[in-house]
Design an enzyme around this catalytic site. Structure first.
Site, PDB file in Angstrom:
ATOM      1  N   GLU A  47      13.207 -13.462   6.395  1.00 31.11           N
ATOM      2  CA  GLU A  47      14.562 -13.708   6.859  1.00 31.11           C
ATOM      3  C   GLU A  47      14.784 -15.212   7.055  1.00 31.11           C
ATOM      4  OE1 GLU A  47      17.330 -11.990  10.551  1.00 31.11           O
ATOM      5  OE2 GLU A  47      15.160 -11.676  10.509  1.00 31.11           O
ATOM      6  N   LYS A 116      23.383  -9.373   6.841  1.00 35.12           N
ATOM      7  CA  LYS A 116      22.746  -8.542   7.862  1.00 35.12           C
ATOM      8  C   LYS A 116      23.801  -7.791   8.665  1.00 35.12           C
ATOM      9  CE  LYS A 116      19.185  -9.006  11.486  1.00 35.12           C
ATOM     10  NZ  LYS A 116      18.249  -9.967  12.126  1.00 35.12           N
ATOM     11  N   CYS A 171      15.596  -7.216   8.744  1.00 31.92           N
ATOM     12  CA  CYS A 171      14.953  -7.182  10.047  1.00 31.92           C
ATOM     13  C   CYS A 171      15.457  -6.086  10.983  1.00 31.92           C
ATOM     14  CB  CYS A 171      15.059  -8.545  10.711  1.00 31.92           C
ATOM     15  SG  CYS A 171      13.889  -8.759  12.100  1.00 31.92           S
ATOM     16  N   ASP A 363     -18.855  28.834  -0.843  1.00 31.78           N
ATOM     17  CA  ASP A 363     -17.619  29.519  -0.466  1.00 31.78           C
ATOM     18  C   ASP A 363     -17.848  30.601   0.578  1.00 31.78           C
ATOM     19  OD1 ASP A 363     -16.348  27.906  -2.261  1.00 31.78           O
ATOM     20  OD2 ASP A 363     -15.965  29.447  -3.755  1.00 31.78           O
ATOM     21  N   TRP A 477     -11.116  31.062 -12.110  1.00 32.07           N
ATOM     22  CA  TRP A 477     -12.556  31.332 -12.130  1.00 32.07           C
ATOM     23  C   TRP A 477     -12.864  32.420 -11.104  1.00 32.07           C
ATOM     24  CZ3 TRP A 477     -16.011  30.454 -15.659  1.00 32.07           C
ATOM     25  CH2 TRP A 477     -17.371  30.523 -15.361  1.00 32.07           C
TER      26      TRP A 477
END
EC number: 6.3.5.1
Length: 650
Positions: A47, A116, A171, A363, A477
């Site tokens: 800024e 701003k 800002c 698992d 799977w």
């Protein structure tokens, strides 16, 4: 050239001298040149960086304002032959108003000016003493730094040649209840740039980081923040030079605070990912509709030369593994989600017993640990957990002994039923030659085990707890109507790469020896369904990852394809970056290997949807779930042709 949706941005923090616009312009030029050399597309400065933020009543001096405008002319001329878009903070005098502005420049042109909106007027900040808000403006055509432009209170957007839309706020704007960036994002801005001059106080930086990450999350945007630093007046406060780049709630780059040297913090923002997240986030879409936002002015940036693409962001090879400071707490949370889901199901159906198959693999081990935790939460006797080990043609002594030892150490009920005789009888019934180790040979064992568990659950008034995981669901799977089926699947939301961490966590922090030692040996055991006989030495012969590929690759593909909708080309590019051998926690794979397993993953993911379309209830653990009732709904006969064609072109 394909940039995969990435835009390269930078937050620049120059050294300044208060009220010395020539010096400050030279510092800004140096960082613009560095940005150009690094192929940055947009760079943002702090800024009022042309004058310095802390000029105070000097902002009322015409000499300073005139010097600032001359400095902007100098910067415009400096950028004439450069592609980078620079966003620079500068005061602008307009009639009886003085505005704190962000000036967007490229190729010597002034693309736009953003004043701003929200001005602080508390504690050490008295901006209202000098500056007016954009709300005090009327749209006005002006000449500034030798360029004709219109300055207006209406928000504006900018669009790069690569079709990335960005907005700017300054800002204090982001600290307000309704930041301008919210409207900018809802109107299409994928990236927000903030020019700031926030001073540093104890605890403020942590708050600021959280604020910016949260704003980027709420707006599903990239957020690039540059705050002023060395050289600003330290008369009453100190400015630490904060440079922060966030993306949808995640910090991806940050500068060094309190540095005495100029900084350029560079990163890439994935706008493709942001757009996908906005498309799938119904709350974002609903907010957009509810706001009835007017169409904003969009300013097109100028054409640039083609840039080569180099990924400069770190890519995590194991995206399912939490990367927080406290992995112990994350593992506890995951285990508690699983256990609480099971506990509620048991209380809802008034059941005090569960049955599950225990193979001695990862698992079933995790599923058993979850059952124990759920029973302990409910105050149920652990003997109500019936763990069944069912040795078959491929069971090894190592996995069998680990299964038995673990169940004994946890104090659950142990049952052992050898399935070999029953399966051989079944082979005789259907006329299958048991010397042929084909899919019939394998699946008959899996279905025999499931039949035993289901029938035992009826006998005991129990439910069958499933052990299959998320990775197996993605690849299909699992044996249809075999290990694919249960009455509640506690692991269905947990990928294979995460299961190792959860089991290791229990070994390290929850259980004592010998159970913990057994868990560590299970972790070190090769992943296998053990449906094919062991070798002559009794070792596992059928290794899952030799057949379907490395789970760490498949989990990587799964995460990014489902979470972000990435195409095969981007999955391939990211995987090549992630698995390049530079990470000790992941394997190393060359491009040909990654392409091969990516093709396998896509082919299996599409062809195996029919299994996912009828899976049991299971708790969701992370951001990815393949439940047909929740996160993933896909026709079982969808074709993968477009995805596979793209794989061929890699």
């Amino acid at each position: 050239m394909n940039h995969y949706g990435y835009i390269k941005v930078a937050a620049a923090v120059p050294n300044v001298q208060v009220a010395d616009c020539d010096y400050n312009a030279a510092q800004i030029e140096t960082l613009i040149a560095r940005s150009e050399a690094e192929d940055v597309e947009i760079v943002v400065f702090p800024e009022l960086s042309v004058t310095g933020y802390s000029c105070q009543d000097l902002f009322r001096q015409q000499t300073l304002l005139h010097s600032a405008e001359q400095a902007m002319e100098r910067l415009l001329d400096f950028t004439r032959s450069r592609d980078v878009i620079a966003i620079v903070g500068c005061p602008l005098s307009l009639g009886n108003l003085l505005l704190n502005c962000a000036v967007v420049i490229q190729h010597g042109e002034l693309l736009g000016i953003v004043p701003k909106t929200f001005l602080p007027n508390y504690n050490e900040f008295y901006e209202r003493r000098w500056f007016a808000s954009s709300r005090d403006l009327q749209p006005t055509e002006i000449v500034f730094a030798g360029k004709h432009t219109i300055i207006s209170p209406a928000p504006i957007l900018f669009r790069t040649q690569s079709r990335v839309t960005f907005g700017v706020e300054i800002c204090e704007d982001v600290w307000t209840p309704q930041p301008p960036s919210t409207r900018l994002a809802l109107s299409g801005a994928e990236v927000i740039f903030n020019l700031s001059a926030s001073n540093d106080l104890i605890g403020k930086h942590a708050y600021l980081r959280t604020l910016l990450m949260q704003q980027s999350a709420r707006t599903i945007s990239g957020y690039v923040y540059s705050g002023c630093g060395w050289g600003e007046s330290t008369q009453d406060v100190v400015y630490g030079g904060n440079a922060i780049i966030a993306e949808n709630g995640r910090l991806i780059a940050e500068g060094e605070r309190f540095s005495l040297h100029p900084q350029l913090i560079v990163s890439q923002i994935d706008t493709e990912k942001l757009c996908h997240d906005r498309l799938t986030d119904t709350t974002f879409t609903a907010t957009l509709s509810a706001e009835h936002l007017p169409r904003l002015t969009i300013i097109d940036c100028l054409a640039v030369r083609p840039r080569p693409f180099h990924l400069c962001r770190n890519v995590e090879p194991l995206p399912f593994i939490p990367r927080t400071a406290d992995l112990h707490a994350d593992c506890e949370e995951i285990l508690n989600i699983q256990a609480t889901g099971l506990a509620h199901r048991l209380t809802h159906i008034r059941c005090r017993s569960v049955v599950l198959g225990i193979s001695g693999g990862l698992d079933s081990t995790l599923a058993l640990l979850v059952c124990v935790r759920a029973f302990d939460k409910l105050g149920y006797d652990r003997r109500g957990i019936v763990g069944v080990t069912m040795p078959g043609f491929g069971t090894t002594d190592r996995t069998h002994d680990n299964a038995v030892t673990l169940m004994e150490s946890l104090g659950v009920t142990l049952r052992e039923i050898n399935i070999s005789t029953a399966v051989l009888h079944h082979f005789k019934d259907i006329g299958h030659d048991p010397s042929i180790h084909d899919v019939t040979y394998e699946n008959a064992q899996a279905r025999e085990r499931t039949q035993i568990l289901m029938d035992m659950s009826n006998e005991l008034g129990a439910i069958v707890v499933g052990t299959g995981d998320l990775s197996e669901l993605a690849l299909g799977w699992a044996t249809y109507n075999g290990d694919h089926i249960s009455m509640y699947g506690v692991n269905a939301g947990v990928p294979k790469t995460l299961i190792r961490h959860l089991v290791r966590h229990v070994a390290d922090f929850v259980l004592d020896a010998p159970a913990a030692d057994t868990l560590r040996d299970i972790i070190d055991t090769p992943i296998s369904p053990e449906l094919i006989p062991a070798d002559e030495h009794g070792h596992i012969q059928q290794k899952t990852e030799d057949l379907v590929g490395p789970y760490e690759l498949h989990d990587f593909f799964l995460y990014h394809m489902i979470r972000h909708g990435f195409a095969p080309a981007k999955l391939f590019m990211l995987a090549c970056a992630a698995f390049n051998g530079h990470r000790p926690d992941a394997g190393s794979y060359d491009a040909a290997t990654i392409k091969h397993w990516l093709t396998v993953f896509i082919r299996r993911f599409f062809s195996q949807q029919f299994k996912r379309s009828c899976t049991p209830d299971a708790p969701k653990i992370g951001s990815i779930s393949l439940s047909p009732r929740g996160d993933w709904r896909m026709p079982s006969d969808a074709t993968a042709r477009a995805w596979l064609d793209e794989c061929k072109q890699l």
